[in-house]
Design an enzyme around this catalytic site. Sequence first.
Site, PDB file in Angstrom:
ATOM      1  N   ASN A   8     -88.276  57.248  56.006  1.00  0.00           N
ATOM      2  CA  ASN A   8     -87.974  58.509  56.752  1.00  0.00           C
ATOM      3  C   ASN A   8     -86.754  58.674  56.428  1.00  0.00           C
ATOM      4  O   ASN A   8     -85.789  58.167  57.096  1.00  0.00           O
ATOM      5  CB  ASN A   8     -88.093  58.355  58.333  1.00  0.00           C
ATOM      6  CG  ASN A   8     -87.756  59.589  59.209  1.00  0.00           C
ATOM      7  OD1 ASN A   8     -87.299  60.447  58.591  1.00  0.00           O
ATOM      8  ND2 ASN A   8     -87.508  59.193  60.452  1.00  0.00           N
ATOM      9  N   LYS A  10     -84.625  60.948  57.243  1.00  0.00           N
ATOM     10  CA  LYS A  10     -84.140  61.857  58.377  1.00  0.00           C
ATOM     11  C   LYS A  10     -83.213  63.189  57.733  1.00  0.00           C
ATOM     12  O   LYS A  10     -83.594  63.507  56.743  1.00  0.00           O
ATOM     13  CB  LYS A  10     -83.237  61.176  59.318  1.00  0.00           C
ATOM     14  CG  LYS A  10     -83.993  59.916  59.692  1.00  0.00           C
ATOM     15  CD  LYS A  10     -83.420  59.200  60.855  1.00  0.00           C
ATOM     16  CE  LYS A  10     -83.831  57.649  61.114  1.00  0.00           C
ATOM     17  NZ  LYS A  10     -83.620  57.358  62.417  1.00  0.00           N
ATOM     18  N   HIS A 102     -91.623  62.385  66.181  1.00  0.00           N
ATOM     19  CA  HIS A 102     -90.491  61.147  66.282  1.00  0.00           C
ATOM     20  C   HIS A 102     -89.620  61.046  67.394  1.00  0.00           C
ATOM     21  O   HIS A 102     -89.573  62.190  68.020  1.00  0.00           O
ATOM     22  CB  HIS A 102     -89.613  61.391  65.008  1.00  0.00           C
ATOM     23  CG  HIS A 102     -88.538  60.204  64.456  1.00  0.00           C
ATOM     24  ND1 HIS A 102     -87.633  60.072  65.063  1.00  0.00           N
ATOM     25  CD2 HIS A 102     -88.799  59.335  63.625  1.00  0.00           C
ATOM     26  CE1 HIS A 102     -86.890  59.017  64.808  1.00  0.00           C
ATOM     27  NE2 HIS A 102     -87.677  58.568  63.686  1.00  0.00           N
ATOM     28  N   GLU A 104     -86.770  60.979  67.747  1.00  0.00           N
ATOM     29  CA  GLU A 104     -85.426  62.021  67.954  1.00  0.00           C
ATOM     30  C   GLU A 104     -86.029  63.381  68.019  1.00  0.00           C
ATOM     31  O   GLU A 104     -85.380  64.150  68.933  1.00  0.00           O
ATOM     32  CB  GLU A 104     -84.869  61.846  66.438  1.00  0.00           C
ATOM     33  CG  GLU A 104     -84.140  60.606  66.401  1.00  0.00           C
ATOM     34  CD  GLU A 104     -84.070  59.965  65.047  1.00  0.00           C
ATOM     35  OE1 GLU A 104     -84.332  60.547  63.883  1.00  0.00           O
ATOM     36  OE2 GLU A 104     -83.657  58.795  64.654  1.00  0.00           O
ATOM     37  N   GLU A 173     -92.835  52.726  67.349  1.00  0.00           N
ATOM     38  CA  GLU A 173     -91.248  52.827  67.052  1.00  0.00           C
ATOM     39  C   GLU A 173     -90.596  52.555  68.576  1.00  0.00           C
ATOM     40  O   GLU A 173     -90.249  53.593  69.074  1.00  0.00           O
ATOM     41  CB  GLU A 173     -90.804  54.088  66.380  1.00  0.00           C
ATOM     42  CG  GLU A 173     -91.617  54.455  64.908  1.00  0.00           C
ATOM     43  CD  GLU A 173     -90.395  55.015  64.134  1.00  0.00           C
ATOM     44  OE1 GLU A 173     -90.210  54.458  63.143  1.00  0.00           O
ATOM     45  OE2 GLU A 173     -90.020  56.050  64.572  1.00  0.00           O
ATOM     46  N   GLY A 179     -82.798  52.688  64.532  1.00  0.00           N
ATOM     47  CA  GLY A 179     -81.248  53.089  64.192  1.00  0.00           C
ATOM     48  C   GLY A 179     -80.127  52.302  64.864  1.00  0.00           C
ATOM     49  O   GLY A 179     -78.909  52.530  64.815  1.00  0.00           O
ATOM     50  N   SER A 217     -85.385  49.676  62.706  1.00  0.00           N
ATOM     51  CA  SER A 217     -84.543  48.904  62.044  1.00  0.00           C
ATOM     52  C   SER A 217     -85.390  47.812  61.223  1.00  0.00           C
ATOM     53  O   SER A 217     -84.697  46.582  61.110  1.00  0.00           O
ATOM     54  CB  SER A 217     -83.651  47.967  63.108  1.00  0.00           C
ATOM     55  OG  SER A 217     -82.916  48.992  63.937  1.00  0.00           O
TER      56      SER A 217
HETATM   57  C1  PEP Z   1     -87.245  55.967  61.812  1.00  0.00           C
HETATM   58  O1  PEP Z   1     -86.247  56.830  61.679  1.00  0.00           O
HETATM   59  O2  PEP Z   1     -88.082  56.034  62.011  1.00  0.00           O
HETATM   60  C2  PEP Z   1     -86.583  54.587  61.865  1.00  0.00           C
HETATM   61  C3  PEP Z   1     -87.419  53.552  61.835  1.00  0.00           C
HETATM   62  O3  PEP Z   1     -85.114  54.177  61.596  1.00  0.00           O
HETATM   63  P1  PEP Z   1     -84.421  53.183  61.447  1.00  0.00           P
HETATM   64  O4  PEP Z   1     -85.329  52.310  60.394  1.00  0.00           O
HETATM   65  O5  PEP Z   1     -83.258  53.398  60.938  1.00  0.00           O
HETATM   66  O6  PEP Z   1     -84.389  52.275  62.871  1.00  0.00           O
END
Ligand code: PEP
Length: 256
Positions: A8, A10, A102, A104, A173, A179, A217
């Site tokens: 992703n 982003k 997501h 976000e 998630e 992040g 992460s």
């Molecule tokens: C994501 O944006 O779905 C995600 C898991 O980000 P990160 O791996 O940076 O935590």
Amino acid sequence: MKKLIAGNWKMNGSLAANEALLAELAIGLTKGLAANPNCDVAVCVPAPYLAQVQALKSAHPGLSALDVGAQDVSAQSAGAYTGEVSAAMLKDLGCRYVIVGHSERRQYHGESDALVADKAKAALASGITPIVCIGETLAEREAGRTEEVVKRQLAAVIHANGHCISEIVVAYEPVWAIGTGKTASPEEAQAVHAVLRAQLKAATDQSARVKILYGGSMNAANATSLLTQPDIDGGLIGGASLKAPDFLKIIAAAHV
Ligand code: PEP
């Protein structure tokens, strides 16, 4: 089940940066995917770059097995929805996947469980696999509400999509792990994945087809311990998907 590693990106990238990243991935994927035919790989890129990524895919034989996805889709099919992108448009641009819900988008754009479920439905209606993100916040985890929250989020998607539910991909998630550099331990993630697996099993006799990805992460160092859990079928990778060597190491870790 064949694992799926999906990046992703982003809201990151540029024409030049995407070209450089994909050129590096092409070299690694040629080697990596040949050694690991049991892993699907995708990148979910900002909508303005979908056409560029498709063109680069055609230009680099090493990217032929790479699937392309988007990061959001409208729940509406067409019309006066300024700024929105429809599932049919994404299909036109060769998307195999689209991320919906997501955290976000839930957090910054107020997306509800019902809207996320409708977006998943719109994607499925156009033949695109929605990667449906669910996950609890830190406050919800600390209040012991993780199971209740993720089951509620998934239930909305199951309710709206009926028998098509076997065609989705789920991404667990935990919001506190996205992040932040904090990862759910393999045991914590597996415990939630097992709950989701049971929920899917109760919803469809085709539940064995549904991949449940972990995201939050995931990186080159922790990928193996997460991806070897029995109910973790792959990863949704944010930050680490922007660095070709890291993303390639995660793909290699999916070789089990
Ligand atoms: C994501 O944006 O779905 C995600 C898991 O980000 P990160 O791996 O940076 O935590």
